[in-house]
Design a protein around this motif. Structure first.
Motif, PDB file in Angstrom:
ATOM      1  N   ASP A 193       0.845  -1.198   0.000  1.00 17.94           N
ATOM      2  CA  ASP A 193       0.000   0.000   0.000  1.00 17.94           C
ATOM      3  C   ASP A 193       0.880   1.248   0.000  1.00 17.94           C
ATOM      4  OD1 ASP A 193      -1.437   2.283   1.525  1.00 17.94           O
ATOM      5  OD2 ASP A 193      -3.074   0.913   1.013  1.00 17.94           O
ATOM      6  N   GLN A 194       0.753   2.051  -1.041  1.00 16.16           N
ATOM      7  CA  GLN A 194       1.640   3.205  -1.186  1.00 16.16           C
ATOM      8  C   GLN A 194       1.431   4.254  -0.098  1.00 16.16           C
ATOM      9  OE1 GLN A 194       4.226   3.470  -3.357  1.00 16.16           O
ATOM     10  NE2 GLN A 194       3.694   1.336  -3.791  1.00 16.16           N
ATOM     11  N   ASP A 195       0.189   4.468   0.327  1.00 14.63           N
ATOM     12  CA  ASP A 195      -0.053   5.446   1.392  1.00 14.63           C
ATOM     13  C   ASP A 195       0.608   5.001   2.691  1.00 14.63           C
ATOM     14  OD1 ASP A 195      -1.511   7.106  -0.253  1.00 14.63           O
ATOM     15  OD2 ASP A 195      -3.448   6.229   0.305  1.00 14.63           O
ATOM     16  N   GLN A 196       0.493   3.712   3.014  1.00 11.39           N
ATOM     17  CA  GLN A 196       1.134   3.210   4.222  1.00 11.39           C
ATOM     18  C   GLN A 196       2.652   3.270   4.104  1.00 11.39           C
ATOM     19  OE1 GLN A 196      -0.501  -0.708   4.987  1.00 11.39           O
ATOM     20  NE2 GLN A 196      -2.275   0.134   6.054  1.00 11.39           N
ATOM     21  N   ARG A 197       3.184   2.984   2.937  1.00 11.53           N
ATOM     22  CA  ARG A 197       4.639   3.054   2.737  1.00 11.53           C
ATOM     23  C   ARG A 197       5.153   4.471   2.955  1.00 11.53           C
ATOM     24  NH1 ARG A 197       6.894  -1.343  -0.470  1.00 11.53           N
ATOM     25  NH2 ARG A 197       8.381   0.109  -1.393  1.00 11.53           N
ATOM     26  N   ARG A 198       4.426   5.451   2.399  1.00  9.61           N
ATOM     27  CA  ARG A 198       4.841   6.852   2.578  1.00  9.61           C
ATOM     28  C   ARG A 198       4.760   7.254   4.048  1.00  9.61           C
ATOM     29  NH1 ARG A 198       2.425   7.503  -2.654  1.00  9.61           N
ATOM     30  NH2 ARG A 198       0.367   7.718  -1.709  1.00  9.61           N
ATOM     31  N   PHE A 199       3.690   6.820   4.711  1.00  8.09           N
ATOM     32  CA  PHE A 199       3.542   7.143   6.125  1.00  8.09           C
ATOM     33  C   PHE A 199       4.699   6.561   6.936  1.00  8.09           C
ATOM     34  CE2 PHE A 199       2.178   5.833  10.376  1.00  8.09           C
ATOM     35  CZ  PHE A 199       1.710   7.028  10.898  1.00  8.09           C
ATOM     36  N   VAL A 204       9.853   6.802  10.008  1.00  2.00           N
ATOM     37  CA  VAL A 204      11.258   6.430  10.227  1.00  2.00           C
ATOM     38  C   VAL A 204      12.148   7.667  10.176  1.00  2.00           C
ATOM     39  CG1 VAL A 204      13.219   5.157   9.279  1.00  2.00           C
ATOM     40  CG2 VAL A 204      10.979   4.063   9.412  1.00  2.00           C
ATOM     41  N   GLU A 205      11.903   8.548   9.212  1.00  2.00           N
ATOM     42  CA  GLU A 205      12.698   9.776   9.116  1.00  2.00           C
ATOM     43  C   GLU A 205      12.532  10.624  10.372  1.00  2.00           C
ATOM     44  OE1 GLU A 205      11.284  11.590   5.569  1.00  2.00           O
ATOM     45  OE2 GLU A 205      12.533  10.356   4.228  1.00  2.00           O
ATOM     46  N   ALA A 206      11.307  10.753  10.844  1.00  2.25           N
ATOM     47  CA  ALA A 206      11.069  11.533  12.071  1.00  2.25           C
ATOM     48  C   ALA A 206      11.731  10.871  13.267  1.00  2.25           C
ATOM     49  CB  ALA A 206       9.567  11.691  12.307  1.00  2.25           C
ATOM     50  N   PHE A 207      11.685   9.541  13.317  1.00  7.35           N
ATOM     51  CA  PHE A 207      12.308   8.806  14.420  1.00  7.35           C
ATOM     52  C   PHE A 207      13.816   9.048  14.437  1.00  7.35           C
ATOM     53  CE2 PHE A 207      14.502   5.062  16.034  1.00  7.35           C
ATOM     54  CZ  PHE A 207      13.888   4.874  17.255  1.00  7.35           C
ATOM     55  N   GLU A 208      14.453   8.949  13.284  1.00  3.51           N
ATOM     56  CA  GLU A 208      15.909   9.094  13.240  1.00  3.51           C
ATOM     57  C   GLU A 208      16.353  10.541  13.477  1.00  3.51           C
ATOM     58  OE1 GLU A 208      17.411   7.242   9.661  1.00  3.51           O
ATOM     59  OE2 GLU A 208      17.616   5.358  10.769  1.00  3.51           O
ATOM     60  N   LYS A 209      15.511  11.498  13.126  1.00  8.76           N
ATOM     61  CA  LYS A 209      15.831  12.903  13.385  1.00  8.76           C
ATOM     62  C   LYS A 209      15.392  13.332  14.789  1.00  8.76           C
ATOM     63  CE  LYS A 209      15.278  14.339   8.547  1.00  8.76           C
ATOM     64  NZ  LYS A 209      14.409  15.122   7.609  1.00  8.76           N
ATOM     65  N   HIS A 210      14.701  12.433  15.477  1.00  6.26           N
ATOM     66  CA  HIS A 210      14.064  12.734  16.758  1.00  6.26           C
ATOM     67  C   HIS A 210      13.228  14.003  16.625  1.00  6.26           C
ATOM     68  CE1 HIS A 210      13.365  11.831  20.910  1.00  6.26           C
ATOM     69  NE2 HIS A 210      13.690  13.038  21.283  1.00  6.26           N
ATOM     70  N   ASP A 211      12.402  14.003  15.573  1.00  8.02           N
ATOM     71  CA  ASP A 211      11.474  15.095  15.291  1.00  8.02           C
ATOM     72  C   ASP A 211      10.231  14.879  16.162  1.00  8.02           C
ATOM     73  OD1 ASP A 211       9.582  16.841  14.308  1.00  8.02           O
ATOM     74  OD2 ASP A 211       9.855  16.289  12.199  1.00  8.02           O
ATOM     75  N   VAL A 212      10.278  15.441  17.354  1.00 11.75           N
ATOM     76  CA  VAL A 212       9.234  15.180  18.353  1.00 11.75           C
ATOM     77  C   VAL A 212       7.867  15.629  17.866  1.00 11.75           C
ATOM     78  CG1 VAL A 212       8.423  15.773  20.664  1.00 11.75           C
ATOM     79  CG2 VAL A 212      10.835  15.244  20.289  1.00 11.75           C
ATOM     80  N   ASP A 213       7.798  16.791  17.217  1.00 15.78           N
ATOM     81  CA  ASP A 213       6.502  17.299  16.760  1.00 15.78           C
ATOM     82  C   ASP A 213       5.823  16.306  15.817  1.00 15.78           C
ATOM     83  OD1 ASP A 213       6.834  19.585  18.239  1.00 15.78           O
ATOM     84  OD2 ASP A 213       7.580  20.798  16.573  1.00 15.78           O
TER      85      ASP A 213
END
Length: 323
Positions: A193-199, A204-213
């Motif tokens: 599912d492309q929507d789930q893949r993008r999500f 993962v990007e937010a997790f690795e950047k520790h993007d809390v917001d």
């Protein structure tokens, strides 16, 4: 007929069955090994005119699992054990491994290809919440529900497998279904599912950047977070957000690899370049409904075929990687 090559083709579905029965990927692997060993030892007892090889193997697997379930201890999730904790509460002492429903790799219990609707149904029946609910059932009742509602054996076939009567099977199934109505339903995970893949890529990007917001924004209002082997768990976005955003979080420089567990997306989490945890994510309405972070990486990563060291190196406080 019962040569290893003939029985091995049933390994994946047998592993899924034993996992649902036992609630542990490790115990499921052991149970299947014992099942195939017994089948080989007693191959002279197999009569293809009385039962198909698959049915005979399920009969053996059922007996193996029932033998393993003679202990009164049942596996559970944190929310089955105590009320939710509050931000700042101590984790407490770790509880023994045998108390927890353990994760299982999708690759060990799901076929690689098949009808999408059937695959979706199978994913639902290996979710942590579903498997945990199964553990509330007495073992034979548990076997009846899995054989009838998950594997679609007839009542007569299930009765033969369990060496009981059809009336007994139907009665046990009715009681088991009543217990399973309380299992929460979330989005069915589809790796294509492309929507789930993008999500998930965004997550993962937010997790690795520790993007809390971003990490807080993608949580459902009623999100649940737990971390076996600790009984500590949180309920609600406010409390989970408070923990994620607390200063000095040790996960600020963690890395992650996306994998799949229990019919759900999962993150292999690396700290200082080393395997640290496996987080199983439940999705609902395009948000995170539940995270279960298993901290036993040294045992779990080999089961999942995950490297114990992050392939891209260690992230430093400057954001660069050391190799």
């Amino acid at each position: 007929m019962t040569e290893p090559t003939a029985t091995e083709k049933h390994r994946t579905e047998l592993t899924a069955y034993c996992y649902r029965m036992l609630g542990s990927g490790f115990e499921a692997e052991d149970a299947v090994q014992e099942t195939l060993l017994r089948a080989w030892r007693h191959r002279d007892r197999f009569d293809p005119e009385k039962a198909a090889l698959r049915t005979w193997l399920y009969s053996i697997a059922t007996n193996v699992c029932l033998d393993m379930l003679r202990s009164p201890q049942r596996r559970a999730r944190a929310m089955d054990l105590a009320p939710p904790s509050r931000p700042g509460d101590p984790l407490g002492a770790p509880l023994p491994e045998h108390m927890w429903v353990q994760p299982v790799p999708d690759s060990r219990v799901l076929p690689g290809t098949g009808d999408p609707a059937e695959l979706a149904a199978q994913r639902e029946t290996i979710r942590l919440a579903f498997v945990a609910a199964l553990q509330h059932l007495p073992p034979r009742q548990r076997a009846v529900l899995i054989l009838r509602d998950v594997l679609r054996f007839s009542a007569a076939e299930a009765a033969t497998l369990l060496d009981t009567g059809v009336a007994s099977v139907n009665s046990a199934l009715q009681r088991a279904r009543a217990t399973m109505t309380a299992v929460p339903r979330h989005d069915t995970y589809d790796p294509l599912d492309q929507d789930q893949r993008r999500f998930l890529t965004r997550y993962v990007e937010a997790f690795e950047k520790h993007d809390v917001d971003t990490l807080v924004a993608v949580l459902r209002e009623d999100v649940v977070m737990s971390m076996p082997p600790f009984g500590w768990w949180l309920s609600g976005r406010a409390d989970v957000g408070a923990v994620i955003s607390a200063p000095g979080q040790p996960c600020e420089n963690d890395r992650a690899l996306l994998t799949a567990a229990n019919g759900c997306p999962a993150l292999a989490q690396y700290r200082d370049g080393n395997g640290f945890a496996l987080a199983v994510l439940e999705l609902a309405g395009g948000r995170i409904a539940e995270t279960t972070t298993f901290l036993d990486a040294p045992r779990l990563f080999p089961l999942f075929g995950l490297p114990m060291s992050f392939p891209g190196g260690v992230r430093t406080t400057s954001g660069t990687a050391e190799h």
